[in-house]
Design a protein around this motif. Sequence first.
Motif, PDB file in Angstrom:
ATOM      1  N   LEU A  11       0.282   3.557  61.919  1.00  0.00           N
ATOM      2  CA  LEU A  11      -0.431   2.285  61.826  1.00  0.00           C
ATOM      3  C   LEU A  11       0.059   1.334  62.912  1.00  0.00           C
ATOM      4  N   THR A  12      -0.881   0.786  63.661  1.00  0.00           N
ATOM      5  CA  THR A  12      -0.555  -0.203  64.686  1.00  0.00           C
ATOM      6  C   THR A  12      -1.163  -1.561  64.371  1.00  0.00           C
ATOM      7  N   SER A  13      -2.162  -1.595  63.496  1.00  0.00           N
ATOM      8  CA  SER A  13      -2.802  -2.848  63.082  1.00  0.00           C
ATOM      9  C   SER A  13      -3.090  -2.793  61.592  1.00  0.00           C
ATOM     10  N   ILE A  14      -2.960  -3.958  60.952  1.00  0.00           N
ATOM     11  CA  ILE A  14      -3.280  -4.061  59.528  1.00  0.00           C
ATOM     12  C   ILE A  14      -4.054  -5.345  59.281  1.00  0.00           C
ATOM     13  N   VAL A  15      -4.801  -5.347  58.188  1.00  0.00           N
ATOM     14  CA  VAL A  15      -5.409  -6.571  57.681  1.00  0.00           C
ATOM     15  C   VAL A  15      -4.613  -7.001  56.460  1.00  0.00           C
ATOM     16  N   ASP A  16      -4.046  -8.198  56.523  1.00  0.00           N
ATOM     17  CA  ASP A  16      -3.286  -8.765  55.406  1.00  0.00           C
ATOM     18  C   ASP A  16      -4.265  -9.491  54.504  1.00  0.00           C
ATOM     19  N   ALA A  17      -4.620  -8.868  53.399  1.00  0.00           N
ATOM     20  CA  ALA A  17      -5.772  -9.320  52.613  1.00  0.00           C
ATOM     21  C   ALA A  17      -5.422 -10.412  51.613  1.00  0.00           C
ATOM     22  N   GLY A  18      -5.218 -11.624  52.120  1.00  0.00           N
ATOM     23  CA  GLY A  18      -5.080 -12.785  51.256  1.00  0.00           C
ATOM     24  C   GLY A  18      -3.673 -13.312  51.146  1.00  0.00           C
TER      25      GLY A  18
END
Length: 549
Positions: free
Chosen positions: A242-249
């Motif tokens: 993983l190089t990018s993530i979405v931090d969901a909230g």
Amino acid sequence: MKLLYFVTFAILLIGLSSCTTNKEVDLIVYNAKVYTVDSAFSQTEAFAVKNGIFIDIGTTAEIKKKYIAKETIDAQGKAVYPGFYDAHAHFFMLADLLEQVDLSGSKSIADIILRLQVYHASHPEKKWIVGGGWDQNLWSEKEFPTKDSLDKYFPETPIYLSRVDYHAAWVNSKAMKTARLDSTHTETVEGGLIFVDSLNHPTGILVDNAMNIVAKHIPESEEHELLAALRKAQDSLLSVGLTSIVDAGLAIEQLDLLKKFYQHDSLKIRDYAMIAADPHQIDKQIREGFHEGDRLTIRSFKIMADGALGSRGACLLDHYHDSPTKGFLLHSPQEFEQMIKKLANTNFQVNTHAIGDSANRIMLDTYGKYLKDPKKRRWRIEHAQIIDSADFSKFAQFHIIPSVQPTHATSDMYWAEERLGNNRIKHAYAYKQLLQQYGMLALGSDFPVEHFNPLYGFHAAVARVDKSGFPQGGFQMENAISREEALRGMTIWAAYSCFQEKKRGSIEKGKDADFVILEDDIMIAPEQKLRNIKTLRTVIAGETVFLRL
């Protein structure tokens, strides 16, 4: 003679210079099987990187002829992909869980008690015991537990244990006493539920908005402790490509900490962080504005429409098949409408957690009512788990991106039909049908609700089975997606869902040099091997951030 001498010398200089015009770059990767995930889904062999950007792509011979590099990587024929992008995750929650009691996979209350005792013995300094990951659906009795099981062994230590979906908590009497939660405070909680017994005494189970009654009393970590935990979580994410993530909230306080950590180069993984929308703070949150950085981006809101299916908090159009309830919304329809109306008049993206078919219908219709020029806005529905047959077309009609987590299907499939019945289950976890509506899927894991390894999601998306290969033939295979679609979903489509497809998500000239090298090729490896394929190297902006030795 002098003229001939100078002409000869000039020709010689030109010849020598032509032999040394190779451009210097920072990195060359060659002898690889490169899946570029460009529009043609083309393959190549090599690429060159300079200043953290892909500057050229081609055959090994072409790249090595044109460039000299400070560093070279002979991929030895291994498969190389764009850096994997988790389109829905919870970085802080994973960091917390790594420091807490991990109850994932626990088969009984006795199993949980044993884990708690081991943790308590090794962490005597902890004033609270906090953990997560339990799921009553894995137990033989499949009933929600009560505080009594915890009180017997931990009468003086407050305990707070999040369910696997983080939409319910199991607490003991000491924790409730600390929060002053007793039979005089069991009135209805908007968007939440306090379980009570026949005498109206709380049983120790809190659902959705009721969880915060106790959770707000848990001592907060020091800033340096939180950073250490986030770095530990980051190491785990980098180790699986993983190089990018979405931090969901995230709360504003968490976002401020992230800004500080990234400003001091304390974190490397790219984070697209969503603001957790609060209907009472929405104007203030909007005024905070965008934050656009190389590694941290804040330009979206996350709205919570309902709870989870496992805890019966998902809001359904009709009653649950196994309980006389329809679940509930976490805010009133009027509050949702007010937030959507305000956000539609800004440039913020909106992403809404919606599990039940009622929650999905309400949010899709509200999106459609206020969203102007929707194709450019790229608003999303997170999970899109249960959709009424009449509502699938709204994803196309209103240009709404389905953001889904394939491992939810293979985790829930054992009991989901009990909750929904055999008619509604056919419209649940319908990833292929959603893909056909919008033309893209943003794929994520929802970690730590599910494991953070993106290959688990890849496997679930294409095979629709669990780690043991169950069920034979796959779960509702009409909604499986192809390997190419799955790879796009965890790279370029995930990037698109965050307005980043021009910067990352594929291996193309001018894009961030984020890539991963795996030990085997997930595009052709047997399905039963997909979950076990190891990451050999993870690279962000041309820098190796993980290397398997």
